[in-house]
Design an enzyme around this catalytic site. Structure first.
Site, mmCIF file in Angstrom:
data_model
loop_
_atom_site.group_PDB
_atom_site.id
_atom_site.type_symbol
_atom_site.label_atom_id
_atom_site.label_comp_id
_atom_site.label_asym_id
_atom_site.label_seq_id
_atom_site.Cartn_x
_atom_site.Cartn_y
_atom_site.Cartn_z
ATOM 1 N N ASP A 83 -4.203 0.599 2.354
ATOM 2 C CA ASP A 83 -2.807 0.606 2.785
ATOM 3 C C ASP A 83 -2.491 1.840 3.633
ATOM 4 O OD1 ASP A 83 0.071 -0.292 2.514
ATOM 5 O OD2 ASP A 83 0.203 1.674 1.549
ATOM 6 N N GLU A 86 -5.091 -0.738 7.138
ATOM 7 C CA GLU A 86 -3.784 -0.952 7.763
ATOM 8 C C GLU A 86 -3.419 0.318 8.504
ATOM 9 O OE1 GLU A 86 0.912 -1.881 6.779
ATOM 10 O OE2 GLU A 86 -0.307 -0.713 5.404
#
Length: 625
Positions: free
Chosen positions: A268, A305
């Site tokens: 993330d 990401e």
């Protein structure tokens, strides 16, 4: 097979010879006492101090299921283990010893799938089913297989406060959420996926810890004041004591891969991981995953990401890269969404031009050094030399839906022709496609941001933050309260319902697209030299021709609001139309494009008519692969 180079020796480890070894990093205190609260060895056990702030104790009679806490220094209250494998009663309650050898895996022979074959379905365990558990999700794996999915991506499952959370507020990064079914439930889901041929991706958060129940700072120097993140203190990856913090996170990654048989990790928001050392944490992770890939003889990957458009992430170390396998491509989403909706608020203000969609197909990144009005600076780098399998694209995901003011999906306000075009633009692209749960049939229920914190001040801060931060979407009335249970319940899917009307058409279309993607060789090529992307700006039609040996595929995507006639130079051979979203079968107005096209001279243009917001696909055994 290679030998593992990073040994897991943190938390409670059940020993083969009997008993359990407890080990914790707590350099902030001089003494740590183990409090065993259940089982055969209830009592207090002083822990032996080791080098670099570690403490350990071996208890011969402690075993699977025993509850325990750590008492730091002279404090009266015990704290759960930062490396707890299970929090059966919640985030701040005692940790539980877990013996991983007791779970009987049945996925022997599973070696994963190649990166190029990933067709990802992102789901939130708590809202994917009515029950909201790992076990309940197993009942719908056949549904995903029939859809054409090859990989299931789980939003973060680390123990969070309460029973409802997106997962990015996790504190116990080694403990699967108790309300989802804990470690055994998660293993049952992964085992079932593998037995059906599905890979499993786990979303992990290595840029921060959640705010509630976060006691890590009382144990060790996990945080730094050198940097800040939107979610609080940054992780200490490059300051004093950072070696042990690095060990914590690399160990966590390998824990999921080894103990839970996870096939890939989605990292993330890596742009909020700060590490200025010569060999940063992301390089350590990619190196260790490569070692595990060889040791386990299994295809294991890392997805990142990142919205900075920096190909350094996915470039090999030999040329200064970090060696991550693939990354999410927000630019593709923004270019596609703005063309479909005309929305230009927030970070969408930089998008909306047809040429940007063409560039997204040609290079993945739209911004490659140009000035961004939203960011008020230039940003981005080139990635045109990277394989297309190094990018994950989508028309919806948890962020791009859930961070909208009302959590509204595309299907709540866009006509069917645009939904079909969006699906085709993603699934038939040369990149790895990702679907967000429910989009495959046009789910109209929203996907909100939701929490279940117990701290009222924290709840109010989240409410305030959500009102201030939303950059996209229009919401009539008040923004839904993220702490309200009905807001969470509104997000749940019901996959037992038989789809009818437009939803049945959309579902059938998704299945058709994925079938084409999974069966046509030309739709599986990842080298840019085997594809030709062309944009017709006047007609606002994007064409992409891909070739694999004798199999050629031509995809035409119209972003025009009127019927257009286009001229193309096609390779010699017979071209047959295999998909036309304007067909009445797909609730379209009819098919102006010819069913077959015969090309003898490539210098002679072929004329094809295409309806507004339509997709056409032709296949051929074209000459000259």
């Amino acid at each position: 097979m290679a030998t593992a180079s990073w040994q897991f020796d943190l938390g409670a480890t059940v020993l083969k010879e009997g008993g359990t070894r407890f080990r914790v990093w707590a350099p902030r205190v001089e003494t740590v006492t183990l409090l065993l609260l259940s089982g055969k060895a209830v009592g207090t056990f002083p822990m032996e101090k080791e080098e670099f702030g570690y403490f350990s104790a071996a208890v011969p009679e402690a075993g699977d299921g025993d509850l325990y806490l750590y008492q730091l220094g002279n404090k009266k209250e015990g704290l759960p283990d930062p490396v707890s494998r299970y929090q059966p009663n919640g985030i701040s309650q005692p940790s539980q010893v877990v013996d991983p050898s007791l779970f009987m895996w049945q996925d022997e022979g599973w070696t994963g799938i190649p990166l190029e074959r990933y067709r990802i379905y992102e789901l939130h365990v708590g809202t994917f089913t009515k029950e909201g558990t790992f076990d309940a999700a197993i009942n719908f794996l056949d549904y995903l297989l029939e859809l054409g999915i090859t990989a299931v991506e789980l939003m973060p499952v680390s123990q969070c406060p309460g029973e409802r959370n997106w997962g990015y507020d996790g504190v116990h990064h080694f403990a699967p959420q108790n309300s989802y079914g804990g470690p055994d439930g998660m293993k049952r889901l992964i085992d079932a996926c593998h037995r059906k041929g599905l890979a499993v991706i786990l979303d992990v958060v290595y840029n921060h810890f959640g705010p509630e129940g976060n006691h890590n700072g009382e144990f060790g120097f996990y945080f730094t004041d050198k940097y800040r993140t939107p979610w609080g203190g940054a992780i200490n990856f490059d300051g004093p004591y950072s070696d042990q913090v690095l060990e914590f996170f690399v160990t966590n990654a390998l824990y999921w891969i080894d103990e839970f048989h996870i096939d890939a990790l989605r990292l993330d928001a890596v742009d909020w991981i700060f590490d200025m050392t010569p060999k940063p944490v992301l390089r350590h992770l990619s190196e260790q995953v490569a070692i595990e890939r060889e040791r386990q003889e299994r295809m294991i990957y890392l997805f990142a990401e990142n919205d900075t458009n920096d190909a350094k992430l996915i470039n090999p170390p030999e040329i200064g890269g970090l060696g991550i396998d693939s990354q999410w491509c927000d630019n593709f989403h923004h270019a596609l969404r703005t063309l479909l909706t005309g929305e230009t608020t927030g970070y969408y203000e930089d998008f909306g031009q047809f040429g940007q969609m063409v560039k997204a197909y040609q290079e993945a990144f739209v911004f490659t050094g140009e000035y961004s009005r939203y960011r008020k600076r230039r940003y981005g780098g080139h990635a045109s030399q990277n394989a297309t399998s190094q990018f994950v694209v989508f028309t919806q995901n948890h962020d791009q839906v859930g961070n909208r003011k009302c959590g509204d999906r595309l299907s709540s306000n866009q006509p069917i022709e645009k939904l079909l075009l969006a699906a085709a633009a993603v699934i038939l692209s040369p990149y790895i496609p990702l679907l967000f749960m429910g989009e495959e049939y046009g789910e109209r229920a929203p996907f909100h941001y939701f929490i279940d914190h117990s701290d009222q001040e924290l709840i109010e801060a989240v409410r305030k933050g959500k009102h201030e931060e939303h950059a996209s979407g229009i919401c009539e009335g008040e923004i839904p309260d993220p702490s309200a249970e009905p807001v969470y319940l509104e997000c749940k899917l019901d996959l037992t319902v038989k789809r009818e009307g437009e939803q049945a058409i959309i579902l059938a279309f998704y299945r058709k697209l994925l079938s084409l993607r999974n069966t046509l060789p030309a739709l599986q090529v990842t080298r840019r030299g085997e594809m030709d992307v062309c944009g017709l700006p006047q007609q606002r039609v994007l064409s992409i021709h891909r070739q694999a040996g004798s199999n050629g595929v031509l995809c035409l995507f119209s972003f025009s609001n009127m019927t257009e006639e286009i001229e193309l130079n096609l390779k010699p051979g017979g071209w047959s139309k295999i998909l036309d979203a304007s067909s009445q079968f797909w609730k379209g107005p009819g098919e102006p494009a010819p069913d077959t096209v015969s090309v003898e001279d490539p210098a002679v243009c072929t004329k094809i008519a295409i309806h507004p917001f339509n997709v056409l696909v032709y296949a051929s055994d074209a000459i000259g692969g």
